[in-house]
Design a protein around this motif. Structure first.
Motif, PDB file in Angstrom:
ATOM      1  N   PRO A   1       0.545  -1.661  -0.255  1.00  0.00           N
ATOM      2  CA  PRO A   1       0.062   0.387  -0.117  1.00  0.00           C
ATOM      3  C   PRO A   1       0.948   1.018  -0.579  1.00  0.00           C
ATOM      4  CG  PRO A   1      -1.149  -1.734   1.575  1.00  0.00           C
ATOM      5  CD  PRO A   1       0.693  -1.986   1.351  1.00  0.00           C
ATOM      6  N   ARG A   2       2.212   1.295   0.677  1.00  0.00           N
ATOM      7  CA  ARG A   2       3.186   2.353   0.938  1.00  0.00           C
ATOM      8  C   ARG A   2       4.060   2.399   0.548  1.00  0.00           C
ATOM      9  NH1 ARG A   2       0.498   6.394   3.647  1.00  0.00           N
ATOM     10  NH2 ARG A   2      -1.248   5.622   4.906  1.00  0.00           N
ATOM     11  N   LEU A   3       4.954   1.824  -0.531  1.00  0.00           N
ATOM     12  CA  LEU A   3       5.442   1.268  -1.156  1.00  0.00           C
ATOM     13  C   LEU A   3       6.442   2.361  -1.171  1.00  0.00           C
ATOM     14  CD1 LEU A   3       7.848  -0.956  -3.116  1.00  0.00           C
ATOM     15  CD2 LEU A   3       6.798  -0.202  -4.915  1.00  0.00           C
ATOM     16  N   PRO A   4       8.158   2.648  -0.977  1.00  0.00           N
ATOM     17  CA  PRO A   4       8.300   3.753  -0.935  1.00  0.00           C
ATOM     18  C   PRO A   4       9.473   3.733  -2.525  1.00  0.00           C
ATOM     19  CG  PRO A   4       9.561   2.166   0.848  1.00  0.00           C
ATOM     20  CD  PRO A   4       8.530   1.670   0.837  1.00  0.00           C
ATOM     21  N   TRP A   5       8.820   5.598  -2.456  1.00  0.00           N
ATOM     22  CA  TRP A   5      10.004   5.823  -3.665  1.00  0.00           C
ATOM     23  C   TRP A   5       8.344   5.686  -5.191  1.00  0.00           C
ATOM     24  CZ3 TRP A   5      13.871   2.480  -2.166  1.00  0.00           C
ATOM     25  CH2 TRP A   5      14.436   3.641  -1.165  1.00  0.00           C
ATOM     26  N   SER A   6       6.877   5.516  -4.267  1.00  0.00           N
ATOM     27  CA  SER A   6       6.131   5.085  -5.621  1.00  0.00           C
ATOM     28  C   SER A   6       4.803   5.742  -5.181  1.00  0.00           C
ATOM     29  CB  SER A   6       5.629   3.644  -5.997  1.00  0.00           C
ATOM     30  OG  SER A   6       4.860   3.552  -6.530  1.00  0.00           O
ATOM     31  N   PHE A   7       3.610   6.054  -5.971  1.00  0.00           N
ATOM     32  CA  PHE A   7       2.547   6.734  -5.302  1.00  0.00           C
ATOM     33  C   PHE A   7       1.602   5.162  -4.463  1.00  0.00           C
ATOM     34  CE2 PHE A   7       1.797   4.589  -9.332  1.00  0.00           C
ATOM     35  CZ  PHE A   7       0.598   4.666  -8.867  1.00  0.00           C
ATOM     36  N   ASN A   8       0.862   6.068  -3.848  1.00  0.00           N
ATOM     37  CA  ASN A   8       0.384   5.307  -2.768  1.00  0.00           C
ATOM     38  C   ASN A   8      -0.597   3.873  -3.293  1.00  0.00           C
ATOM     39  OD1 ASN A   8       2.141   5.607   0.048  1.00  0.00           O
ATOM     40  ND2 ASN A   8       0.569   7.081   0.297  1.00  0.00           N
ATOM     41  N   LEU A   9      -1.414   2.513  -3.126  1.00  0.00           N
ATOM     42  CA  LEU A   9      -2.698   2.560  -3.775  1.00  0.00           C
ATOM     43  C   LEU A   9      -3.337   2.671  -2.593  1.00  0.00           C
ATOM     44  CD1 LEU A   9      -1.150  -0.816  -4.797  1.00  0.00           C
ATOM     45  CD2 LEU A   9      -0.982   1.561  -6.406  1.00  0.00           C
ATOM     46  N   LYS A  10      -4.217   3.413  -2.584  1.00  0.00           N
ATOM     47  CA  LYS A  10      -5.141   3.885  -1.500  1.00  0.00           C
ATOM     48  C   LYS A  10      -6.525   3.171  -1.320  1.00  0.00           C
ATOM     49  CE  LYS A  10      -7.372   8.170  -0.098  1.00  0.00           C
ATOM     50  NZ  LYS A  10      -8.533   6.941   0.833  1.00  0.00           N
ATOM     51  N   GLU A  11      -6.760   2.060  -2.466  1.00  0.00           N
ATOM     52  CA  GLU A  11      -7.494   1.520  -2.243  1.00  0.00           C
ATOM     53  C   GLU A  11      -7.422   0.309  -1.269  1.00  0.00           C
ATOM     54  OE1 GLU A  11      -9.929  -2.103  -5.545  1.00  0.00           O
ATOM     55  OE2 GLU A  11      -9.498  -0.157  -6.515  1.00  0.00           O
ATOM     56  N   PHE A  12      -5.950  -0.338  -1.534  1.00  0.00           N
ATOM     57  CA  PHE A  12      -5.572  -1.018  -0.719  1.00  0.00           C
ATOM     58  C   PHE A  12      -4.961  -0.975   0.680  1.00  0.00           C
ATOM     59  CE2 PHE A  12      -3.802  -3.354  -4.153  1.00  0.00           C
ATOM     60  CZ  PHE A  12      -5.278  -3.807  -4.560  1.00  0.00           C
ATOM     61  N   ILE A  13      -4.855   0.903   0.481  1.00  0.00           N
ATOM     62  CA  ILE A  13      -4.503   1.900   2.004  1.00  0.00           C
ATOM     63  C   ILE A  13      -6.279   1.203   2.831  1.00  0.00           C
ATOM     64  CG2 ILE A  13      -4.285   3.704   3.297  1.00  0.00           C
ATOM     65  CD1 ILE A  13      -1.970   3.892   1.034  1.00  0.00           C
TER      66      ILE A  13
ATOM     67  N   ARG B   1      10.747 -13.349   1.623  1.00  0.00           N
ATOM     68  CA  ARG B   1      10.437 -13.253   3.431  1.00  0.00           C
ATOM     69  C   ARG B   1      10.022 -11.578   3.613  1.00  0.00           C
ATOM     70  NH1 ARG B   1      12.797 -17.788   3.910  1.00  0.00           N
ATOM     71  NH2 ARG B   1      13.485 -16.967   5.861  1.00  0.00           N
ATOM     72  N   ARG B   2      10.721 -11.072   3.464  1.00  0.00           N
ATOM     73  CA  ARG B   2      11.067  -9.926   3.381  1.00  0.00           C
ATOM     74  C   ARG B   2      10.396  -9.053   2.647  1.00  0.00           C
ATOM     75  NH1 ARG B   2      16.258  -9.678   3.478  1.00  0.00           N
ATOM     76  NH2 ARG B   2      17.345  -9.511   4.808  1.00  0.00           N
ATOM     77  N   SER B   3       9.855  -8.884   1.810  1.00  0.00           N
ATOM     78  CA  SER B   3       8.593  -8.073   0.987  1.00  0.00           C
ATOM     79  C   SER B   3       7.334  -8.570   1.496  1.00  0.00           C
ATOM     80  CB  SER B   3       9.150  -8.841  -0.439  1.00  0.00           C
ATOM     81  OG  SER B   3       8.034  -8.392  -1.316  1.00  0.00           O
ATOM     82  N   VAL B   4       7.115  -9.983   2.131  1.00  0.00           N
ATOM     83  CA  VAL B   4       5.560  -9.521   2.503  1.00  0.00           C
ATOM     84  C   VAL B   4       5.907  -9.730   4.347  1.00  0.00           C
ATOM     85  CG1 VAL B   4       4.855 -11.830   3.885  1.00  0.00           C
ATOM     86  CG2 VAL B   4       5.886 -12.523   1.579  1.00  0.00           C
ATOM     87  N   ALA B   5       6.597  -8.727   4.859  1.00  0.00           N
ATOM     88  CA  ALA B   5       6.500  -8.276   6.246  1.00  0.00           C
ATOM     89  C   ALA B   5       7.070  -7.304   5.712  1.00  0.00           C
ATOM     90  CB  ALA B   5       8.397  -8.807   6.724  1.00  0.00           C
ATOM     91  N   ASN B   6       7.498  -6.381   4.949  1.00  0.00           N
ATOM     92  CA  ASN B   6       7.443  -5.091   4.424  1.00  0.00           C
ATOM     93  C   ASN B   6       5.673  -4.487   4.278  1.00  0.00           C
ATOM     94  OD1 ASN B   6      10.283  -4.632   5.234  1.00  0.00           O
ATOM     95  ND2 ASN B   6      10.764  -5.048   3.058  1.00  0.00           N
ATOM     96  N   ASN B   7       5.265  -5.305   3.572  1.00  0.00           N
ATOM     97  CA  ASN B   7       4.078  -5.387   3.327  1.00  0.00           C
ATOM     98  C   ASN B   7       3.069  -4.970   4.313  1.00  0.00           C
ATOM     99  OD1 ASN B   7       1.742  -5.505   1.471  1.00  0.00           O
ATOM    100  ND2 ASN B   7       2.250  -6.502  -0.065  1.00  0.00           N
ATOM    101  N   LEU B   8       3.433  -6.240   5.242  1.00  0.00           N
ATOM    102  CA  LEU B   8       2.691  -6.549   6.587  1.00  0.00           C
ATOM    103  C   LEU B   8       2.694  -4.929   7.640  1.00  0.00           C
ATOM    104  CD1 LEU B   8       2.729 -10.386   6.931  1.00  0.00           C
ATOM    105  CD2 LEU B   8       0.705  -8.917   6.668  1.00  0.00           C
ATOM    106  N   ASN B   9       4.217  -4.602   7.128  1.00  0.00           N
ATOM    107  CA  ASN B   9       3.952  -3.419   8.623  1.00  0.00           C
ATOM    108  C   ASN B   9       3.494  -2.192   7.501  1.00  0.00           C
ATOM    109  OD1 ASN B   9       6.290  -2.790  10.772  1.00  0.00           O
ATOM    110  ND2 ASN B   9       7.122  -1.345   8.874  1.00  0.00           N
ATOM    111  N   ASP B  10       3.657  -2.126   6.295  1.00  0.00           N
ATOM    112  CA  ASP B  10       2.483  -1.280   5.633  1.00  0.00           C
ATOM    113  C   ASP B  10       1.144  -1.370   5.983  1.00  0.00           C
ATOM    114  OD1 ASP B  10       5.014  -0.118   4.038  1.00  0.00           O
ATOM    115  OD2 ASP B  10       4.637   0.007   2.046  1.00  0.00           O
TER     116      ASP B  10
END
Length: 383
Positions: free
Chosen positions: A158-170, A192-201
């Motif tokens: 939802p909040r990927l750094p250096w990109s726009f937010n995906l408002k729908e998923f926020i 797995r690091r990406s999965v954790a970063n996604n969940l942290n978002d």
């Protein structure tokens, strides 16, 4: 000082790229391509702007339809990897958004993500067709290739750094969870690091949903992989001292521990100097106690307000009756991500969500060295 990343994409790099393309397109001029990229303002362009300039120049110089251009770029891509090659996936998201090019674009992003990453390029497609794209992302999560599996998670953060937010998923992250479910036990740490970063978002907007999901994950399979994901995905909540997050990971929010007062090496510091501090913890029970200790600097802002910044100090098990002393050194140097402001600052410690009393110290700017004045007599002697 480190060399700016953008400088790795220079004249010789552009010429090498152009020559590689000309191997597959005889009427492609490496020199003309390089010259258009460089223009007159190349030195002033930031990294992202250089990537965009290359993307547009590829469009201008490659002959044929979008599909034909992609076919050429696919042949070239394996020779150019990492962040420097982001122009390959960007070419897809810039020129391949039409419905007729959709399948070509999807296949191209799968290819290009193996050499750089399509995490930014896929987002406009998700934004345009979220339902269809999330089904495609689910299929990526079952790929044999770890780069494609990572794209499934990283691309829909939802909040990927250096990109726009995906408002729908926020607003509603529920379409993301089925993808993360498939990747939670992935053998690749990269995935797995990406999965954790996604969940942290997601936890920043929907802490209860993430806590519930993690709780089920750990209960279902308490493997080292899932526990690692749990720790990493709950890091923002742990820094806030969230009691539920602490409990899931085995930390009591009421630990039977006696903590000593926090001690500072100085209450008056100049910019460039280092602050040393220490604190001890004593287990007053007959059982081992896991401790998660953070220190929090309340930095002064230009507005006059203070802004808390949490840093991980130590994670350890304090054995029954044991006493442990922790020490730390923190340099006060300006960084590209943080510029210190003069005035009163504060430091406190958090252990298993318990906050200590704030300790105040004064930060003063380093005075500039005065230039030595040359006397008139010494000037005459020199002459």
């Amino acid at each position: 000082m480190a060399e700016p990343l953008k400088n790795a994409i220079d004249d010789s790099y552009l010429l090498k790229l152009g020559r590689e393309i000309s191997r597959y397109q005889k009427d492609f001029s490496p020199t003309a391509f390089r010259n258009e990229c460089l223009g007159k303002d190349w030195d002033d362009l930031a990294l992202k702007e250089r990537i965009t300039r290359i993307t547009q120049s590829l469009e201008n110089h490659l002959p044929g339809t979008f599909k034909q251009k992609i076919a050429t770029l696919k042949k070239v891509a394996p020779q150019f990897t990492g962040y420097k090659a982001f122009y390959f996936p960007e070419f897809v998201s810039t020129f391949g958004m039409s419905e007729k090019d959709r399948q070509t674009s999807l296949e191209a992003m799968k290819t290009f993500t193996r050499y750089s990453s399509s995490e930014f390029a896929v987002r406009p497609f998700i934004q345009k067709n979220p339902k269809e794209m999330m089904e495609w992302m689910k299929s990526l999560a079952e790929s044999n290739n770890e780069d494609e599996r990572r794209l499934a998670s990283e691309g829909c953060r939802p909040r990927l750094p250096w990109s726009f937010n995906l408002k729908e998923f926020i607003d509603d992250p529920s379409p993301i969870f089925p993808i993360l479910e498939k990747l939670a036990n992935d053998p690749s740490l990269y995935v797995r690091r990406s999965v954790a970063n996604n969940l942290n978002d997601i936890s920043k907007d929907h802490p209860k949903k993430v806590l519930s999901w993690i709780k089920k994950l750990v209960k279902k399979n308490k493997s080292s992989e899932t526990l690692w994901i749990a720790h990493q995905s709950l890091r923002t909540l742990l820094k806030k001292g969230n009691s539920e997050a602490l409990k899931i990971l085995g930390f009591s929010d009421q630990p039977p521990v006696k903590a000593s007062p926090l001690k500072l090496s100085s209450t008056h510091l100049k910019l460039g100097e280092t602050l040393e501090f220490e604190m001890s913890f004593e287990n007053t029970s007959k059982k081992d106690v896991p401790l998660l200790v953070d220190f929090i600097f309340h930095f002064r802002k230009k507005s006059g307000e203070v802004n808390p910044k949490v840093f991980r100090w130590r994670k350890f098990v304090l054995k029954a009756g044991e006493k442990k002393n922790l020490t730390k050194k923190h340099p006060f140097k300006d960084l590209s991500t943080r510029e210190h402001v003069e005035g009163e600052q504060f430091l406190q410690v958090q252990y298993n969500g318990q906050l200590t009393t704030k300790k105040k110290f004064l930060l003063e700017a380093k005075k500039a060295k005065k230039k030595k004045k040359t006397s008139k007599k010494s000037k005459k002697k020199k002459s």
